[in-house]
Design an enzyme around this catalytic site. Structure first.
Site, PDB file in Angstrom:
ATOM      1  N   GLU A 103       0.833  -1.209   0.000  1.00 40.20           N
ATOM      2  CA  GLU A 103       0.000   0.000   0.000  1.00 40.20           C
ATOM      3  C   GLU A 103       0.867   1.258   0.000  1.00 40.20           C
ATOM      4  O   GLU A 103       0.499   2.273  -0.567  1.00 40.20           O
ATOM      5  CB  GLU A 103      -0.949   0.007   1.212  1.00 40.20           C
ATOM      6  CG  GLU A 103      -2.011  -1.078   1.166  1.00 40.20           C
ATOM      7  CD  GLU A 103      -2.984  -0.908   0.018  1.00 40.20           C
ATOM      8  OE1 GLU A 103      -2.541  -1.021  -1.143  1.00 40.20           O
ATOM      9  OE2 GLU A 103      -4.166  -0.674   0.250  1.00 40.20           O
TER      10      GLU A 103
ATOM     11  N   THR B 285      -5.572   6.634  -5.144  1.00 40.24           N
ATOM     12  CA  THR B 285      -5.729   6.883  -3.709  1.00 40.24           C
ATOM     13  C   THR B 285      -4.821   8.033  -3.269  1.00 40.24           C
ATOM     14  O   THR B 285      -5.209   8.884  -2.467  1.00 40.24           O
ATOM     15  CB  THR B 285      -5.385   5.601  -2.922  1.00 40.24           C
ATOM     16  OG1 THR B 285      -6.205   4.550  -3.438  1.00 40.24           O
ATOM     17  CG2 THR B 285      -5.640   5.755  -1.439  1.00 40.24           C
TER      18      THR B 285
END
Ligand code: ADP
Length: 241
Positions: free
Chosen positions: A140, A192
């Protein structure tokens, strides 16, 4: 430590298959802390142990994602696992991305989580789910610049998960009632990393109070299978009011 058991390593060169599900994080008022996994779509992955130490990533789709292990989230997650493993080990990973990258349902988390769950199985299940979340969060970091577990945790644990704390990591797996979810996808790609840049940094106390009332209500509703309470609590007054 319940996952440390006597399962042996999978023999060299033997492929295993992994289904890494899409996840919905930021569950309305539970921004960054509550998420859940869905049955479909999922990334279809295959992995095997090979003699030559290192990571080889083979993309089975047309998304042209990087195959450099440091740039592909699956590789970044595996590198974290390998660093802790300490001994030289070689992985080959085939990734068929059935979850479109940047589609908002945890595409990067699925590949990161799938890779470390697969590696753990190949190595004889030596790591706990918490360990695997910790490794996968490095994926991530590659995708969005920050280590967050809101998609990784439900992908690894299944069902609904609460990230009670990131440092130190504490994941609470909630016993979720049967739920169907409709995901509306506007067919625009929002990274994101970009989405996080527009978040406001300050909140009013009165809004915070409403928000934590809703979060507590949502968690209680999930645990009591009280669908009306779940419905009333699904309100966000801070992130996107
Ligand atoms: P998502 O919500 O789909 O996870 P993100 O914006 O968080 O979207 O992550 C997508 C970014 O991660 C893209 O820049 C993509 O190139 C990168 N990436 C690298 N490897 C992978 C992978 N195996 N799966 C998905 N995205 C990846």
């Amino acid at each position: 430590n319940t996952t440390r058991n006597k399962i042996m390593m999978v023999p060299m060169n033997q492929w295993i298959k992994i289904k890494a599900p899409a996840t919905v994080a930021n569950m309305v008022c539970g921004f960054d802390i509550l998420g859940f996994a869905v049955n479909d779509p999922y990334d279809a992955m295959e992995m095997r142990l090979v003699e030559t130490p290192g990571i080889t990533i083979i993309n089975m789709d047309d998304y042209n994602l990087p195959t450099d292990p440091e740039k592909n989230v699956a590789g970044a997650a595996l590198l974290a696992l390998m660093e802790e493993y300490g001994k030289p080990v070689g992985f080959e990973v085939k990734i068929n991305k059935l979850i479109k990258p940047g589609s908002g349902v945890g595409s990067s988390a699925a590949s990161s989580a799938g890779a470390v769950v697969g590696a753990n199985h190949l190595l004889g299940n030596i790591y706990t789910k918490d360990d695997l979340v910790r490794f996968a969060m490095n994926g991530e970091k590659v995708a969005s610049g920050v280590k967050h577990a809101d998609n990784i945790a439900p992908c690894i644990f299944g069902g609904v998960t609460l990230v009670r704390s990131i440092f130190p990591l504490e994941i609470v797996s909630l016993p979720s009632p049967p739920l169907h979810v409709t995901i509306v996808h506007p067919q625009i790609e929002v990274r994101t990393a970009d989405a996080r840049k527009i978040l406001k940094q300050n909140v009013q106390l009165k809004d915070a109070i409403k928000q934590w009332g809703n979060i507590a209500g949502l968690v209680a509703g999930i645990m009591k299978a009280d669908y009306d309470l779940i419905g009333r609590s699904l309100e966000d007054v801070i992130i996107e009011p």
